[in-house]
Motif scaffolding. Sequence first.
Motif, PDB file in Angstrom:
ATOM      1  N   ARG A 132      33.898  39.860  46.210  1.00  0.00           N
ATOM      2  CA  ARG A 132      35.329  40.048  45.984  1.00  0.00           C
ATOM      3  C   ARG A 132      36.037  38.721  45.714  1.00  0.00           C
ATOM      4  O   ARG A 132      37.010  38.656  44.967  1.00  0.00           O
ATOM      5  CB  ARG A 132      35.946  40.793  47.170  1.00  0.00           C
ATOM      6  CG  ARG A 132      35.472  42.241  47.250  1.00  0.00           C
ATOM      7  CD  ARG A 132      36.094  43.011  48.394  1.00  0.00           C
ATOM      8  NE  ARG A 132      35.491  42.691  49.670  1.00  0.00           N
ATOM      9  CZ  ARG A 132      36.147  42.266  50.746  1.00  0.00           C
ATOM     10  NH1 ARG A 132      37.462  42.109  50.692  1.00  0.00           N
ATOM     11  NH2 ARG A 132      35.524  42.017  51.874  1.00  0.00           N
ATOM     12  N   ILE A 133      35.547  37.663  46.331  1.00  0.00           N
ATOM     13  CA  ILE A 133      36.088  36.322  46.056  1.00  0.00           C
ATOM     14  C   ILE A 133      35.821  35.936  44.610  1.00  0.00           C
ATOM     15  O   ILE A 133      36.715  35.475  43.891  1.00  0.00           O
ATOM     16  CB  ILE A 133      35.465  35.278  47.012  1.00  0.00           C
ATOM     17  CG1 ILE A 133      35.957  35.500  48.449  1.00  0.00           C
ATOM     18  CG2 ILE A 133      35.800  33.860  46.554  1.00  0.00           C
ATOM     19  CD1 ILE A 133      35.226  34.646  49.480  1.00  0.00           C
ATOM     20  N   ALA A 134      34.581  36.138  44.156  1.00  0.00           N
ATOM     21  CA  ALA A 134      34.211  35.767  42.786  1.00  0.00           C
ATOM     22  C   ALA A 134      35.018  36.555  41.757  1.00  0.00           C
ATOM     23  O   ALA A 134      35.500  36.001  40.762  1.00  0.00           O
ATOM     24  CB  ALA A 134      32.713  35.989  42.579  1.00  0.00           C
ATOM     25  N   LEU A 135      35.198  37.848  41.996  1.00  0.00           N
ATOM     26  CA  LEU A 135      35.972  38.686  41.076  1.00  0.00           C
ATOM     27  C   LEU A 135      37.445  38.289  41.088  1.00  0.00           C
ATOM     28  O   LEU A 135      38.125  38.330  40.051  1.00  0.00           O
ATOM     29  CB  LEU A 135      35.809  40.160  41.443  1.00  0.00           C
ATOM     30  CG  LEU A 135      34.420  40.762  41.187  1.00  0.00           C
ATOM     31  CD1 LEU A 135      34.330  42.163  41.786  1.00  0.00           C
ATOM     32  CD2 LEU A 135      34.112  40.799  39.693  1.00  0.00           C
ATOM     33  N   SER A 136      37.954  37.901  42.254  1.00  0.00           N
ATOM     34  CA  SER A 136      39.343  37.453  42.355  1.00  0.00           C
ATOM     35  C   SER A 136      39.557  36.165  41.571  1.00  0.00           C
ATOM     36  O   SER A 136      40.575  35.995  40.888  1.00  0.00           O
ATOM     37  CB  SER A 136      39.738  37.259  43.819  1.00  0.00           C
ATOM     38  OG  SER A 136      39.739  38.489  44.518  1.00  0.00           O
ATOM     39  N   GLU A 137      38.593  35.258  41.648  1.00  0.00           N
ATOM     40  CA  GLU A 137      38.676  34.013  40.885  1.00  0.00           C
ATOM     41  C   GLU A 137      38.762  34.307  39.387  1.00  0.00           C
ATOM     42  O   GLU A 137      39.487  33.642  38.646  1.00  0.00           O
ATOM     43  CB  GLU A 137      37.464  33.120  41.178  1.00  0.00           C
ATOM     44  CG  GLU A 137      37.514  32.401  42.516  1.00  0.00           C
ATOM     45  CD  GLU A 137      38.411  31.175  42.495  1.00  0.00           C
ATOM     46  OE1 GLU A 137      39.320  31.094  41.630  1.00  0.00           O
ATOM     47  OE2 GLU A 137      38.235  30.300  43.357  1.00  0.00           O
ATOM     48  N   ALA A 138      38.021  35.326  38.949  1.00  0.00           N
ATOM     49  CA  ALA A 138      38.033  35.684  37.536  1.00  0.00           C
ATOM     50  C   ALA A 138      39.388  36.260  37.105  1.00  0.00           C
ATOM     51  O   ALA A 138      39.783  36.131  35.944  1.00  0.00           O
ATOM     52  CB  ALA A 138      36.925  36.693  37.242  1.00  0.00           C
ATOM     53  N   CYS A 139      40.092  36.887  38.045  1.00  0.00           N
ATOM     54  CA  CYS A 139      41.408  37.480  37.754  1.00  0.00           C
ATOM     55  C   CYS A 139      42.525  36.450  37.785  1.00  0.00           C
ATOM     56  O   CYS A 139      43.526  36.590  37.072  1.00  0.00           O
ATOM     57  CB  CYS A 139      41.735  38.573  38.779  1.00  0.00           C
ATOM     58  SG  CYS A 139      40.898  40.136  38.502  1.00  0.00           S
ATOM     59  N   THR A 192      41.395  32.454  48.441  1.00  0.00           N
ATOM     60  CA  THR A 192      40.922  31.996  49.749  1.00  0.00           C
ATOM     61  C   THR A 192      40.491  33.173  50.616  1.00  0.00           C
ATOM     62  O   THR A 192      40.970  34.305  50.433  1.00  0.00           O
ATOM     63  CB  THR A 192      42.021  31.192  50.481  1.00  0.00           C
ATOM     64  OG1 THR A 192      41.550  30.803  51.780  1.00  0.00           O
ATOM     65  CG2 THR A 192      43.295  32.004  50.641  1.00  0.00           C
ATOM     66  N   ALA A 193      39.574  32.890  51.534  1.00  0.00           N
ATOM     67  CA  ALA A 193      39.137  33.889  52.511  1.00  0.00           C
ATOM     68  C   ALA A 193      39.182  33.271  53.907  1.00  0.00           C
ATOM     69  O   ALA A 193      38.313  33.516  54.740  1.00  0.00           O
ATOM     70  CB  ALA A 193      37.732  34.385  52.185  1.00  0.00           C
ATOM     71  N   PHE A 194      40.230  32.485  54.139  1.00  0.00           N
ATOM     72  CA  PHE A 194      40.296  31.744  55.405  1.00  0.00           C
ATOM     73  C   PHE A 194      40.375  32.658  56.628  1.00  0.00           C
ATOM     74  O   PHE A 194      40.039  32.240  57.738  1.00  0.00           O
ATOM     75  CB  PHE A 194      41.479  30.763  55.408  1.00  0.00           C
ATOM     76  CG  PHE A 194      42.831  31.397  55.506  1.00  0.00           C
ATOM     77  CD1 PHE A 194      43.357  31.721  56.754  1.00  0.00           C
ATOM     78  CD2 PHE A 194      43.582  31.673  54.371  1.00  0.00           C
ATOM     79  CE1 PHE A 194      44.614  32.314  56.855  1.00  0.00           C
ATOM     80  CE2 PHE A 194      44.824  32.254  54.465  1.00  0.00           C
ATOM     81  CZ  PHE A 194      45.349  32.582  55.708  1.00  0.00           C
ATOM     82  N   GLU A 195      40.808  33.906  56.441  1.00  0.00           N
ATOM     83  CA  GLU A 195      40.838  34.827  57.582  1.00  0.00           C
ATOM     84  C   GLU A 195      39.440  35.008  58.167  1.00  0.00           C
ATOM     85  O   GLU A 195      39.272  35.110  59.386  1.00  0.00           O
ATOM     86  CB  GLU A 195      41.423  36.176  57.173  1.00  0.00           C
ATOM     87  CG  GLU A 195      42.925  36.162  56.955  1.00  0.00           C
ATOM     88  CD  GLU A 195      43.462  37.527  56.564  1.00  0.00           C
ATOM     89  OE1 GLU A 195      44.578  37.869  56.993  1.00  0.00           O
ATOM     90  OE2 GLU A 195      42.760  38.263  55.839  1.00  0.00           O
ATOM     91  N   ALA A 196      38.438  35.073  57.294  1.00  0.00           N
ATOM     92  CA  ALA A 196      37.054  35.200  57.772  1.00  0.00           C
ATOM     93  C   ALA A 196      36.626  33.932  58.492  1.00  0.00           C
ATOM     94  O   ALA A 196      35.937  33.981  59.524  1.00  0.00           O
ATOM     95  CB  ALA A 196      36.118  35.487  56.594  1.00  0.00           C
ATOM     96  N   GLY A 197      37.043  32.786  57.959  1.00  0.00           N
ATOM     97  CA  GLY A 197      36.683  31.524  58.600  1.00  0.00           C
ATOM     98  C   GLY A 197      37.310  31.345  59.960  1.00  0.00           C
ATOM     99  O   GLY A 197      36.711  30.756  60.865  1.00  0.00           O
ATOM    100  N   HIS A 198      38.532  31.880  60.130  1.00  0.00           N
ATOM    101  CA  HIS A 198      39.245  31.755  61.409  1.00  0.00           C
ATOM    102  C   HIS A 198      39.133  33.014  62.268  1.00  0.00           C
ATOM    103  O   HIS A 198      39.720  33.079  63.347  1.00  0.00           O
ATOM    104  CB  HIS A 198      40.719  31.429  61.147  1.00  0.00           C
ATOM    105  CG  HIS A 198      40.947  30.053  60.605  1.00  0.00           C
ATOM    106  ND1 HIS A 198      41.089  28.951  61.416  1.00  0.00           N
ATOM    107  CD2 HIS A 198      41.037  29.593  59.328  1.00  0.00           C
ATOM    108  CE1 HIS A 198      41.272  27.876  60.671  1.00  0.00           C
ATOM    109  NE2 HIS A 198      41.247  28.237  59.399  1.00  0.00           N
ATOM    110  N   ARG A 199      38.430  34.004  61.739  1.00  0.00           N
ATOM    111  CA  ARG A 199      38.176  35.245  62.480  1.00  0.00           C
ATOM    112  C   ARG A 199      39.474  35.931  62.936  1.00  0.00           C
ATOM    113  O   ARG A 199      39.637  36.290  64.105  1.00  0.00           O
ATOM    114  CB  ARG A 199      37.250  34.986  63.677  1.00  0.00           C
ATOM    115  CG  ARG A 199      35.919  34.366  63.277  1.00  0.00           C
ATOM    116  CD  ARG A 199      34.937  34.304  64.426  1.00  0.00           C
ATOM    117  NE  ARG A 199      33.717  33.627  64.033  1.00  0.00           N
ATOM    118  CZ  ARG A 199      32.720  34.156  63.315  1.00  0.00           C
ATOM    119  NH1 ARG A 199      32.830  35.401  62.895  1.00  0.00           N
ATOM    120  NH2 ARG A 199      31.645  33.456  63.013  1.00  0.00           N
ATOM    121  N   VAL A 200      40.385  36.092  62.002  1.00  0.00           N
ATOM    122  CA  VAL A 200      41.602  36.865  62.275  1.00  0.00           C
ATOM    123  C   VAL A 200      41.572  38.141  61.440  1.00  0.00           C
ATOM    124  O   VAL A 200      41.052  38.147  60.324  1.00  0.00           O
ATOM    125  CB  VAL A 200      42.884  36.056  61.976  1.00  0.00           C
ATOM    126  CG1 VAL A 200      43.041  34.916  62.956  1.00  0.00           C
ATOM    127  CG2 VAL A 200      42.896  35.531  60.542  1.00  0.00           C
TER     128      VAL A 200
END
Length: 217
Positions: A76-83, A92-100
Motif C-alpha cells: 500500500r505504501i508503494a502504490l501510494s507513492e505512485a499516486c 509515511t507509515a509512521f503509525e506502524a513504527g510508533h505502534r499507534v
Amino acid sequence: MNPPREAIQERYLRMPHVEKGMAVGLFGGSFNPPHAGHALVAETALRRLRLDQLWWIVTPGNPLKDNSGLAPLANRIALSEACAKDSRIKVTAFEAGHRVRFTADTIELVKERNRGVDFVWLMGADSLRSFHRWERWRKIVRSVPIAVFDRPGATLSFLSSTMAKTFDHARLDESDAPRLARMAPPVWTFIHGPRSSLSSTALRDAERLSRESGRGN
C-alpha cells in the motif's frame, strides 16, 4: 497480516521532516488500494488550505473495519507513492513504527514531536458520517483543525452527521479555508470542489470479480 517491519523501508516508519512555522495536512487511511480520488483530495487540500506539506499516512489497519482483506502495508505504501505526484506529499507509515492505532493518539504524538508546526486533519465526507464512532472523537475535534472534503453521495454529511451537529458553532466558512491550519481548534470546514467517483471498495470488488472470472474460464 502486515509484513514484518524489516520489509518496510525505515524512512517510512519515521515522521517526515518538517520545519517550525509550516502548515501540514494529515491525510490518513488504509489506502487499500490508493487511487486517483485520494490524490485529488490531497492536491485540493494543498491548494485550498495553502499547505506546505501533506502527510499521506498509510495506516496499519482501521480499528472500525474488518482488516482481513487488507493488502500488505509495504504494498500500500508503494502504490501510494505512485499516486502522490506532488513533491509536497510525503507518504509515511509512521503509525506502524510508533505502534499507534487510533487517530486521537496519532494526532497527540504528531503534535508532541513537532512543536511549532500547524497541523490540520483531512478526511472525506463519507468518513464524517461515522466520525462519532471514532475513539475519543470529541478530543480529535478539540485537538486539531479539520477539513472535510466532498465525496460523491456524501455531500449532505456535513449537515446530518453527529460531529457536524455537535460542533456546528465551530464551522468555518469555506471561503476562509486558507486560514484553517493556523486557527485554534475546535474549527472545521467543508470543502466543495471536484469529486472522484472512485472508491477503494469498488476497486477491490472489481479485482475480486476479475480473479473469479479468470478461474471460471
